[in-house]
Structures are given as structure tokens and as C-alpha cells.
Design a protein around this motif. Structure first.
Motif, mmCIF file in Angstrom:
data_model
loop_
_atom_site.group_PDB
_atom_site.id
_atom_site.type_symbol
_atom_site.label_atom_id
_atom_site.label_comp_id
_atom_site.label_asym_id
_atom_site.label_seq_id
_atom_site.Cartn_x
_atom_site.Cartn_y
_atom_site.Cartn_z
ATOM 1 N N GLN A 26 32.424 -2.571 -13.986
ATOM 2 C CA GLN A 26 32.171 -2.597 -15.429
ATOM 3 C C GLN A 26 30.706 -2.828 -15.807
ATOM 4 N N LYS B 157 28.047 -0.953 -15.385
ATOM 5 C CA LYS B 157 27.415 0.223 -16.010
ATOM 6 C C LYS B 157 27.730 0.281 -17.500
ATOM 7 N N ASP B 158 29.008 0.152 -17.858
ATOM 8 C CA ASP B 158 29.383 0.259 -19.273
ATOM 9 C C ASP B 158 28.942 -0.968 -20.068
ATOM 10 N N GLY C 78 25.345 -0.448 -20.624
ATOM 11 C CA GLY C 78 25.026 0.870 -21.157
ATOM 12 C C GLY C 78 24.034 1.628 -20.301
ATOM 13 N N SER D 3 24.657 -1.655 -26.668
ATOM 14 C CA SER D 3 25.866 -1.672 -25.845
ATOM 15 C C SER D 3 26.074 -3.044 -25.221
ATOM 16 N N GLU E 100 28.008 4.206 -26.638
ATOM 17 C CA GLU E 100 28.975 5.180 -26.134
ATOM 18 C C GLU E 100 30.404 4.722 -26.443
ATOM 19 N N THR E 101 31.220 5.662 -26.933
ATOM 20 C CA THR E 101 32.619 5.368 -27.255
ATOM 21 C C THR E 101 33.548 6.152 -26.319
ATOM 22 N N ARG F 26 32.978 9.981 -24.229
ATOM 23 C CA ARG F 26 33.196 10.251 -22.809
ATOM 24 C C ARG F 26 34.358 11.201 -22.559
ATOM 25 N N MET G 162 32.805 1.807 -25.242
ATOM 26 C CA MET G 162 33.061 1.605 -23.822
ATOM 27 C C MET G 162 32.627 0.209 -23.378
ATOM 28 N N SER G 163 31.548 -0.302 -23.954
ATOM 29 C CA SER G 163 31.077 -1.631 -23.553
ATOM 30 C C SER G 163 32.042 -2.719 -24.008
ATOM 31 N N ALA H 137 34.596 -2.806 -21.426
ATOM 32 C CA ALA H 137 34.011 -3.477 -20.266
ATOM 33 C C ALA H 137 34.122 -4.994 -20.424
#
Length: 564
Positions: A145, A147-148, A151, A179, A227-228, A232, A354-355, A358
Motif C-alpha cells: 500500500q 505506492k498508493d 501517491g 494523496s 488518483e481515484t 485506475r 486510492m490513497s 490504502a
């Protein structure tokens, strides 16, 4: 009946005395558990390497079948964090079709385990192994997790643990501040929500708040750097997928059997552990074999709809209990709530950052880590620590399949070593106190004629002890006329023990030495009879008590002296 399949779903017995009051309690619990399960199903699906709707499909179909056919009144089934690592690895190596076949095979294995009444045996898997791979999975989930959460801009994330961290450090100059803010804020919301309300699911609140925050930034301030899910995965499909067939042949079976076995064992351990914890809270008693069959059927069904492995989820099961759920109806309602959300609200799910997911999974990994349990286990015997550390390291550095296999092998070897060391083989001559080693206060001494040796085995006569007994026998320099092997404390004898015993008897006979067995319990005697070893020894020389054995031995020695 003893030989029949132990399949008795709890739902059918629960409905016999069902009432409106029970339904209202189950309804409330089912709705709440469905809401709690929503963000977890989405997060587990994405982290496993599939699209979010696959996670929801798994929770809907798998959750329904686990409640409908399972052996626990309160178990909630669905995708769990424990499977993230292995599912992701299978997809990387064999693709989505390989995952579907492995899950289907795991379901068959689970059904067979339940049919052969192996539900109770699963509970004997050593605790350090369970803690070791659970903690290893937790660290691996946390790693996936990063990376997300930050961000990071990375084209390809390496599959193995060490390479992941190397790649992360090389990419930390691409951190997305917004993020990271969303991820950290999500963690804080999840952690502090229970202090405000025990009923309100922190993960759902975090997703709602952070999704609104990201949406406002995007629509009103033109900031689209967070990012959502939609960014993705694109538009999410809210249609129930049509069942698709699986292409299974011997090559795929051979390739996917190890990961399928790992899925089955992990699913069995997690579901039965969850059911056992639930029993401790509710005072109920689950049927472990029925639970395995129900879990197996769920895992057989979900691959046809693109789902991932299903098992009992401890957190959702406890949420069900704490909100009044007491029958499988609550689990069925939870699946119905998720189906309604899937059909109606799927377009909104693509807005979730996405975060934020995460952050949800980082809290899941922390709760899975059990670091307090690990700390206490490090104070236990070195053999347990070795099993714990080995399983943990193999889970993190390699994969769960290797970790479980080697962890089990190491645990078995260390257990056999410990048992072998505790089994005593003693030698007696001249006098024998028949009460020695018992709790009785009445002592009776038997006189042993010269030329008789008594060997007592204290513990199971299995392959780990057979060599030890043979060494004791060979260390005796004087050649006796009669050897009495006292077996009152031998609960069982295996094939290696029988083989060594047969060699001893035959070699003793060649040297003119008679062997007498004493204190042989019915089970051991039956084993000796089935292998025809009683014919080699002589039925008259297998005694159920030491007094009889000594009398026979004294008489034999007397006869030999007369002959001489």
C-alpha cells in the motif's frame, strides 16, 4: 451415524424456532455488517489485483453461501486480507484464469476436508505458524500500500518484498502531497472514530469524507492529482456477471495444486479460528466439518463469477455479534445489502481515492500484525520461536505456500525431537517395584532371577524412539537369557517401532534369548496381531501385567538352568 458426512447447516436448525424478534435483531446486524463490509470488499479486491466489483461479487455470493450452508450461526464470509498476498501472486504468475481454477480447486479440497471430518484436525496446526504467517501477511499488505498511500509515480511495482522497497525509495521524489494527506487523514478517522461512536464504522466514514474531499477539489478547484478508483479502473460495471466456464486440464492442476492447497489450508484456519472466537463470545458451538463444506462450496461457486477466495472474516463476524446477529439470517441480509449497493451505488465507488483505500488497508494490516502476541511468543521455548520466525520470514521474503509448507515441516520435526527426548528407556535387574512410576502408595517388589533384564519404554514407540531403544539394547554388554520389554506406558506403536521390535525378537531368538512383552494395552496388542508379530514372539509371551511376565521369565530361566 459415525461414517456419514457431517453436513448440518446451522441455518435450517435456526429457522425451526425463528421469531420476529430474532429477525429484527438479524436485520439490524445484517445491514450494519453489510455497510462495514463494503469498503473492505472493495479494498481487498483492488489490493489482490482484481477490479473493485470483483471484491464485491465475492462478498455477495461467497457471503451468502457461507451463511446459507455453513456450520456457524454468526460467521460472516467474504474476501479477507489474509488472501491478498497469495491471490496477487497467483494473478502475477497464472493470470485471472489461473486464480479462478486455483480457487475452484481449493473449494473442492475444503469440501473433501469437511466430508472426511478433518475440521478438528485443522485446530492442531501449531499456534506459532498461524501467528508467523499472519504477521508476515500483515507486513506484506502494508508494503503493497506504500505506492498508493504516498501517491508515487511508478510504472511497474516489483512483486517481491525487497525489490518493492528498493523501488519505493528510488521513487520517493514523486510523492503526491495531497494523496498522502488523504491517506493519513483516512488513518486518523479510522483510529479515532471508535472513541466517538462504537457503532459507526470508521473505514466507511473515512471513505465518505475523503471521497467528498477529493470530489470537491476536482470539481470546484480543478485539482485532479488525487488518483481515484475510476482513474485506475475506468467505469465500473454494476451488472451481475454471467457465469463463465473454467478450462481445467492435468497441466493446470499440477501447476496450481500448491497454491490451491495453500488457499484451502489458509481458508480453513481463518474460518475455523473466526468461528471459534465467535463461540467464545456467544456461548454457541459451531460445526467445524459443516463449516468447511460451506466454505468449500462458496469457493467452488465464486470463480465462475470472477470472484476471489472466500473465508470467514473475524472482524465482520464480531461486528455481526456486537450488533445483535445470532443466526445465519444476518449473514444473508449482509449479502443482500451488498447486492443492493452493487446494483445502485456502483457509479459512486469510482470516486473513492486510492490513497484512502490504502489507509484502510494499513489499519487492516496493523490489526492483523498481532505484534503483542509476537512479542509474548518470543519468550516461549526456542523451538516455537524458530517456527514463528521461519514462517514469518518465508512469508515476507518468498510466499505463503512455501511458508506454510516449511513451517509445518519444521514444527513437526521439532515436535518429534521434543517427544523423542522425553521418552525414557530404562533397564532393571534383580528387583522390580511394580508400583514405581504410578500414584499408588502400595508397593510390591518382584524378585527377578539372574539372567533376566527388564527394559521399560515410557512413551510412544514410534520411529523417533525406535532408534533410541535399539541403541540402549546394543549398549548392554552381558547377554541375558530372557528380555522383558515393559510397555505399560506405550500408548501406540508405529511401523518403524514394529520393525525394530521384530528385528530384536528375531536376533534374540538366534542368540537363544527369549523376548517377553509386558503390559501391552489392547490397541498395541491388536497392532502386533495384525502384523503377525505375535506369531514370532509367541502368544504365551505377550502378557498384560508385569507380574505374569516376571513369573514366565523366572520359570524359563529355571528350566534353562535345569537343562544345563
Amino acid at each position: 451415524m459415525k461414517g456419514s458426512i457431517d453436513f448440518q447447516p446451522k441455518l435450517f436448525s435456526a429457522l425451526r424456532n425463528y421469531s420476529k424478534e430474532k429477525f429484527m435483531a438479524d436485520l439490524m446486524a445484517g445491514v450494519i455488517v453489510g455497510i462495514v463490509a463494503l469498503p473492505l470488499a472493495i479494498a481487498f479486491g483492488i489490493a489482490s489485483g482484481v477490479s473493485p466489483e470483483k471484491g464485491l461479487i465475492t462478498a455477495i455470493i461467497g457471503g451468502f453461501l457461507v451463511s446459507f450452508l455453513g456450520g456457524s450461526n454468526v460467521q460472516i464470509g467474504g474476501p479477507t486480507g489474509a488472501f491478498i498476498v497469495i491471490v496477487y501472486g497467483i494473478i502475477q504468475n497464472y493470470g485471472l484464469e489461473g486464480l479462478a481454477i486455483a480457487t475452484f480447486m481449493a473449494g473442492l479440497i475444503l469440501v473433501l476436508m469437511g466430508c472426511f471430518r478433518l475440521g478438528t484436525i485443522i485446530k492442531f496446526i501449531p499456534y506459532p505458524i498461524v501467528v508467523g504467517f499472519t504477521s508476515g501477511i500483515a507486513l506484506t499488505i502494508f508494503t503493497t500500500q506504500i505506492k498508493d498511500l504516498f501517491g508515487l509515480t511508478m510504472e511497474n511495482v516489483p512483486a517481491d518484498f525487497l525489490s518493492k522497497w528498493v523501488a519505493y525509495f528510488q521513487s520517493f521524489d514523486t510523492i503526491n502531497g495531497l494523496s498522502l494527506l488523504v491517506g493519513v487523514a483516512s488513518i486518523f478517522i479510522i483510529v479515532f472514530t471508535p472513541r466517538i461512536s462504537k457503532k459507526l464504522p470508521g473505514s466507511l466514514l473515512a471513505i465518505v469524507v475523503m471521497t467528498v474531499f477529493a470530489y470537491v477539489l476536482r470539481e470546484h478547484f480543478g485539482i485532479a492529482s488525487i488518483e481515484t478508483i475510476g482513474d485506475r479502473f475506468g467505469n465500473l460495471n454494476s451488472d451481475i456477471p454471467q457465469p463463465a466456464g473454467l478450462k481445467i486440464n492435468m497441466d493446470t492442476i499440477n501447476q496450481l495444486l500448491p497454491p490451491a492447497f495453500t488457499i484451502a489450508i489458509l481458508g480453513a484456519i481463518e474460518s475455523l479460528l473466526s468461528a471459534t472466537v465467535a463461540d467464545g463470545v456467544t456461548g454457541d458451538k459451531h460445526n467445524s466439518n459443516t463449516e468447511l463444506i460451506g466454505q468449500g462450496i462458496a469457493n467452488i461457486a465464486v470463480p465462475f463469477f470472477g470472484g476471489i477466495p472466500v473465508t470467514g472474516a473475524i472482524a465482520r463476524t464480531m461486528t455481526n455479534i456486537n450488533n445483535g446477529g445470532r443466526t445465519p439470517v444476518a449473514g444473508i441480509i449482509h449479502a443482500a445489502v451488498l447486492l443492493l449497493i452493487f446494483l445502485v451505488l456502483m457509479p459512486l465507488i469510482k470516486l473513492v481515492p486510492m490513497s484512502c483505500l490504502a489507509g484502510v488497508l494499513i489499519i487492516v494490516s496493523y490489526n492483523m500484525s498481532g505484534w503483542r502476541t509476537v512479542r509474548s511468543l518470543l519468550k516461549t521455548p526456542k523451538s516455537d520461536v524458530a517456527v514463528l520466525v521461519t514462517t514469518f520470514v518465508l512469508t515476507v521474503v518468498f510466499n505463503l505456500t512455501i511458508a506454510i509448507e516449511i513451517g509445518l515441516l519444521l514444527a513437526v520435526l521439532l515436535f518429534l525431537k521434543r517427544v523423542s527426548e522425553n521418552v525414557q528407556v530404562s533397564v532393571l535387574r534383580d528387583e522390580l517395584d511394580i508400583a514405581q512410576g504410578t500414584e499408588t502408595s502400595h508397593h510390591e517388589t518382584l524378585d527377578i532371577a539372574k539372567g533376566i533384564e527388564v527394559y521399560e519404554i515410557d512413551g510412544p514407540f514410534f520411529f523417533g524412539v525406535a532408534t533410541k531403544f535399539d541403541e540402549v539394547m546394543r549398549s548392554m554388554r552381558d547377554r541375558p537369557l530372557v528380555r522383558i520389554i515393559r510397555m505399560r506406558k506405550v500408548p501406540f506403536i508405529d511401523s518403524t517401532g514394529l520393525h525394530n521390535l521384530e528385528i530384536l525378537v528375531e536376533s534374540s531368538h538366534k542368540e537363544g534369548i527369549r523376548v517377553i512383552l509386558s503390559g501391552v494395552n489392547p490397541e498395541v496388542r491388536e497392532t502386533i496381531r495384525r502384523t503377525h508379530l505375535d506369531e514370532v514372539i509367541g502368544d504365551a509371551y505377550i502378557c498384560d501385567h508385569i507380574t505374569k511376565a516376571v513369573n514366565v521369565a523366572n520359570r524359563l530361566v529355571g528350566e534353562l538352568h535345569v537343562i544345563k
